[in-house]
Write a protein that holds these residues in place. Structure first.
Motif, PDB file in Angstrom:
ATOM      1  N   ALA A   1       0.814  -1.225   0.000  1.00  0.00           N
ATOM      2  CA  ALA A   1       0.000   0.000   0.000  1.00  0.00           C
ATOM      3  C   ALA A   1       0.846   1.274   0.000  1.00  0.00           C
ATOM      4  O   ALA A   1       0.360   2.354  -0.341  1.00  0.00           O
ATOM      5  N   GLY A   2       2.124   1.154   0.388  1.00  0.00           N
ATOM      6  CA  GLY A   2       2.978   2.341   0.447  1.00  0.00           C
ATOM      7  C   GLY A   2       3.641   2.622  -0.892  1.00  0.00           C
ATOM      8  O   GLY A   2       3.212   2.125  -1.942  1.00  0.00           O
ATOM      9  N   ASP A   3       4.706   3.427  -0.843  1.00  0.00           N
ATOM     10  CA  ASP A   3       5.407   3.790  -2.083  1.00  0.00           C
ATOM     11  C   ASP A   3       6.542   2.809  -2.340  1.00  0.00           C
ATOM     12  O   ASP A   3       7.223   2.383  -1.402  1.00  0.00           O
ATOM     13  N   THR A   4       6.762   2.514  -3.612  1.00  0.00           N
ATOM     14  CA  THR A   4       7.904   1.671  -3.984  1.00  0.00           C
ATOM     15  C   THR A   4       8.769   2.418  -4.992  1.00  0.00           C
ATOM     16  O   THR A   4       8.264   3.212  -5.802  1.00  0.00           O
ATOM     17  N   TYR A   5      10.057   2.145  -4.913  1.00  0.00           N
ATOM     18  CA  TYR A   5      11.011   2.809  -5.808  1.00  0.00           C
ATOM     19  C   TYR A   5      12.050   1.788  -6.250  1.00  0.00           C
ATOM     20  O   TYR A   5      12.386   0.873  -5.489  1.00  0.00           O
ATOM     21  N   HIS A   6      12.577   1.963  -7.455  1.00  0.00           N
ATOM     22  CA  HIS A   6      13.777   1.218  -7.855  1.00  0.00           C
ATOM     23  C   HIS A   6      14.893   2.240  -8.006  1.00  0.00           C
ATOM     24  O   HIS A   6      14.684   3.299  -8.619  1.00  0.00           O
ATOM     25  N   THR A   7      16.064   1.907  -7.478  1.00  0.00           N
ATOM     26  CA  THR A   7      17.178   2.876  -7.533  1.00  0.00           C
ATOM     27  C   THR A   7      17.501   3.293  -8.970  1.00  0.00           C
ATOM     28  O   THR A   7      17.917   4.423  -9.212  1.00  0.00           O
ATOM     29  N   GLY A   8      17.286   2.360  -9.904  1.00  0.00           N
ATOM     30  CA  GLY A   8      17.629   2.634 -11.297  1.00  0.00           C
ATOM     31  C   GLY A   8      16.545   3.359 -12.078  1.00  0.00           C
ATOM     32  O   GLY A   8      16.667   3.520 -13.300  1.00  0.00           O
ATOM     33  N   ASN A   9      15.494   3.756 -11.394  1.00  0.00           N
ATOM     34  CA  ASN A   9      14.402   4.460 -12.068  1.00  0.00           C
ATOM     35  C   ASN A   9      13.770   5.412 -11.062  1.00  0.00           C
ATOM     36  O   ASN A   9      12.588   5.328 -10.748  1.00  0.00           O
ATOM     37  N   TRP A  10      14.581   6.305 -10.548  1.00  0.00           N
ATOM     38  CA  TRP A  10      14.216   7.113  -9.366  1.00  0.00           C
ATOM     39  C   TRP A  10      13.426   8.350  -9.793  1.00  0.00           C
ATOM     40  O   TRP A  10      13.733   8.948 -10.832  1.00  0.00           O
ATOM     41  N   PRO A  11      12.414   8.739  -9.019  1.00  0.00           N
ATOM     42  CA  PRO A  11      11.632   9.930  -9.397  1.00  0.00           C
ATOM     43  C   PRO A  11      12.515  11.178  -9.512  1.00  0.00           C
ATOM     44  O   PRO A  11      13.373  11.409  -8.656  1.00  0.00           O
TER      45      PRO A  11
END
Ligand code: NAP
Length: 536
Positions: free
Chosen positions: A162-172
C-alpha cells in the motif's frame, strides 16, 4: 502499443541510446557527414545517470577519469568539484557536452526503440519506435548501456503493497523525502550501499534486507585539490593517453609485485597505505589479488577486519562480512559511511541469505514469518546487465533470426562489437568487450572510434555490408571464457555471469583480458582487413 506509424525516414545510421556511448557515437558519425538520428527513452542525455537519481548516487570512478578524452578543449573547460562526482554533477557534465557539440538537435527524446529488423535484399535496418517512427538505415548502432534494464524481482504480493515503492535505477526526478518514514531497502550492491546511509539519515526506521554481503571500500570522497585540478587542466590528455595504454584503462598505479614477494609486515603496510588512499586503489595492491585465490584471501581478510573494526555489534558485523566470494569477484562497492550506518539505533540489518523474502504484504515485507511494517520499499535490486537492454528490443537479423534466439544459451559476439547473422549492427560495450570492467568512458570512446574507422573503411572501398563470421565469433567467445577462467571472477554468483536474473544462462559476459590488450586486438583486426568479418 505502437503509435500511428510515420512515413519512413531514410538515413545512413541510427544510434539507439544517448548515454555517454551514444552521445559520442552520434558526434563521430555526424562529423563524418553521415545522416544520423539518435533515439533516447529518457527526456535527456546521460543514460544511466539520467535514470539513477537515488540518494547518494555517485560515480565510483574518479571524476577526472570519468570524462571524455577525445577533445582537449572539452576537457580543459570543465572542472569537477569532487573526487567522485555525484549524479547531478555528472548530468551537468553530460549537458555541457551535449551543448558544446550541439547534440540534441539530432536526438529524439521520450522515444523507445521497439524493433530493429534487417532486410537482406535492401541491406538496410528498419528501426521502429513506440512513437510511431520508422527509420530505414544502413547502420544500426546499439548504445543501450550495460546497466540500463532495471529489474525488480518477482516477490509474491509485490503489487499489493500500500505504500510507495522505488527502484534505484528508475528514481523519481523530483526526489523522495523519507523524513519520518519507515523504510525497507532490499539489496546491498553498489546502489544499496550508496543510498542506505543517506536514507538512514532521513528515515525514522530503516530495515535493510541483505541476501549477500558485498565488499565495500571507503571512497574517501572530498573536494578536489585545486593543485590537482590545475595539473589535470594541463596534463589530462597525456594522462588519458597513458591510461589507455594500460590494461586497467585507469590512472591507478598498479603494483606489479605478487602478494608473496613481500613479508607480512610489508604487505600490511601496503594494504593499509592503499586503503588510506580510498577508492579502488586497494585492489591493485598486488598483481595476483584477482587471479590467485591465496593472494585474494589475504586482501579479503584485510577488508573483513576493517568491517569488524567499524561495526559495533559483532553479530551484525558478521552478517555484513562477505565470506562466500573472493574480494572483487562481485562488483566492488565504494561507500561513504556504509558500515557505520549499522551502528545507528534505528537501522536494522535483516539477513535473508538462507530465508528469502516470503512475500510483500500491503503493510510491509515478510521474512521467516515476521512482517516488517514499512511506509516505503526501495528496490536496490539491480539490472538485467549487459544483455537486458538489447534483448528488450525486437532485433532480427538474417533469415529473421531474433537476437533472443541467437543468445538463448548466452550472448555471443565478435569483440563485443558485432554479432554474426546481424550485418551492419554494432554494439557499443556489448558483451564480450571490457565494458564494465574498465572505465566505461574509455570503453565507449574506443568502440565508437573503431566503428567510425570501420565505416570509413567501407565507404572508402565501396563496401556496403560488414558481418562477423561465425568462426571468428566462436573463437572470440572461447577466448573471453578462457580469459575469465584465468581469474577468480567466475567463482561468484554475480551479475557479470547473469546469476542475479533467474533463468539467465550463466556466461561470464565482460572481457577480462584488459583494456590495452583488447584495444590492440581490435586495431590488429582492422589492420588485417577486418579479420574475422566478411565485407561486401
Ligand atoms: P546489484 O549489484 O546487482 O545489487 C543488487 C542487490 O539486490 C544485491 O544485493 C542482490 O543480492 C539483491 N537482490 C537481487 N535480487 C534479489 C532477491 N530476489 N532477493 C533479495 N535480494 C536480491 O545492483 P546495483 O547495486 O544496482 O549495482 C549494479 C551495478 O551498477 C554495480 O555493480 C555497478 O557496476 C553499477 N553501479 C555503479 C555505481 C557507481 O558508479 N557508484 C553505483 C550504482 C551502481 P545478491 O548479491 O545476493 O544477488
Amino acid at each position: 502499443m505502437n503509435a500511428h506509424k510515420a512515413a519512413p525516414l531514410h538515413l545512413d545510421a541510427v544510434v539507439v541510446g544517448t548515454g555517454f556511448g551514444g552521445m559520442y557515437m552520434l558526434h563521430r558519425l555526424r562529423g563524418r557527414g553521415l545522416t544520423v538520428k539518435a533515439f533516447e527513452t529518457g527526456k535527456d542525455v546521460g543514460g544511466t545517470w539520467y535514470w539513477n537519481r537515488y540518494p547518494g548516487a555517485r560515480c565510483d570512478v574518479e571524476s577526472v577519469e570519468y570524462q571524455y578524452g577525445f577533445s582537449a578543449e572539452i576537457a580543459r573547460d570543465w572542472t569537477w568539484s569532487e573526487r567522485y562526482a555525484c549524479q547531478p554533477e555528472i548530468m551537468k557534465y553530460a549537458d555541457y557536452v551535449a551543448k558544446r557539440l550541439d547534440l540534441r538537435k539530432d536526438i529524439q527524446f521520450n522515444t523507445r526503440v521497439t524493433s530493429a529488423i534487417y532486410d537482406e535484399a535492401s541491406q538496410r535496418w528498419t528501426v521502429e519506435t513506440d512513437q510511431g517512427d520508422v527509420v530505414i538505415a544502413q547502420f544500426c548502432i546499439m548504445a543501450t548501456g550495460c546497466l540500463s534494464a532495471s529489474r525488480v524481482p518477482d516477490f509474491e504480493g509485490r503489487d499489493t503493497f500500500a505504500g510507495d515503492t522505488y527502484h534505484t535505477g528508475n528514481w523519481p526526478h523530483e526526489g523522495v523525502d523519507f523524513t519520518g518514514k519507515r523504510v525497507a531497502v532490499i539489496g546491498t550492491g553498489s546502489s544499496g550501499v550508496q543510498s542506505i546511509p543517506i536514507i538512514a539519515a532521513q528515515a525514522e526506521r530503516l530495515f535493510v534486507f541483505q541476501r549477500t554481503p558485498n565488499f565495500s571500500l571507503p571512497a574517501l570522497n572530498g573536494p578536489m585539490d585545486p593543485a590537482y585540478v590545475e595539473d589535470m587542466r594541463e596534463n589530462f590528455m597525456a594522462a588519458r593517453a597513458r591510461a589507455r595504454a594500460t590494461n586497467s584503462g585507469s590512472f591507478m598505479q598498479a603494483n606489479d609485485q605478487s602478494v608473496f614477494d613481500v613479508d607480512e609486515e610489508e604487505r600490511r603496510r601496503n594494504f593499509e597505505m592503499r586503503w588510506e588512499k580510498g577508492g579502488f586503489a586497494f585492489v591493485t595492491s598486488y598483481k595476483d589479488v584477482m587471479n590467485k585465490l591465496e593472494a585474494n584471501k589475504l586482501a579479503s581478510e584485510f577488508v573483513r577486519n576493517k568491517i569488524r573494526q567499524v561495526v559495533d555489534d559483532p553479530k551484525v558485523a558478521d552478517l555484513l562480512t562477505p565470506t562466500n566470494h573472493p574480494l572483487g569477484t562481485k562488483r566492488l562497492c565504494l561507500d561513504t559511511n556504509y558500515y557505520q550506518t549499522y551502528n545507528l539505533p534505528h537501522v536494522s540489518l535483516v539477513d535473508i541469505a538462507d530465508r528469502p523474502i516470503e512475500r510483500i504484504t500491503s503493510a510491509g515485507v515478510v521474512v521467516a514469518g515476521e512482517e516488517y511494517k514499512v511506509d516505503a520499499i526501495v528496490f536496490a535490486t539491480g539490472f538485467d546487465a549487459m544483455t537486458g537492454a538489447l534483448l528488450r528490443i525486437d532485433i532480427r537479423g538474417k533469415g529473421g533470426l531474433t537476437l533472443q534466439e541467437k543468445w538463448e544459451g548466452g550472448p555471443r559476439t565478435y569483440l563485443g562489437l558485432a554479432v554474426s547473422g546481424f550485418p551492419n549492427l554494432f554494439t557499443i560495450t556489448g558483451p564480450g568487450s571490457p565494458s564494465v570492467l574498465v572505465n566505461v568512458i574509455i570503453a565507449v570512446e574506443q568502440h565508437s572510434d573503431w566503428i567510425m574507422d570501420c565505416i570509413d573503411h567501407m565507404r572508402a572501398n565501396g563496401l556496403s555490408v560488414i558481418e562477423a563470421e561465425t568462426d571468428a565469433e566462436d573463437r572470440w567467445v572461447d577466448h573471453v571464457n578462457e580469459k575469465a577462467d584465468e581469474t577468480l571472477y567466475p567463482m561468484a554468483d554475480s551479475w557479470y555471469v547473469g546469476a542475479n536474473v533467474p533463468g539467465k544462462p550463466r556466461v561470464f559476459m565482460p572481457y577480462v583480458g584488459g583494456f590495452a590488450n583488447y584495444d590492440n586486438i581490435c586495431k590488429d583486426v582492422a589492420a588485417n582487413g577486418y579479420r574475422g568479418f566478411s565485407l561486401a
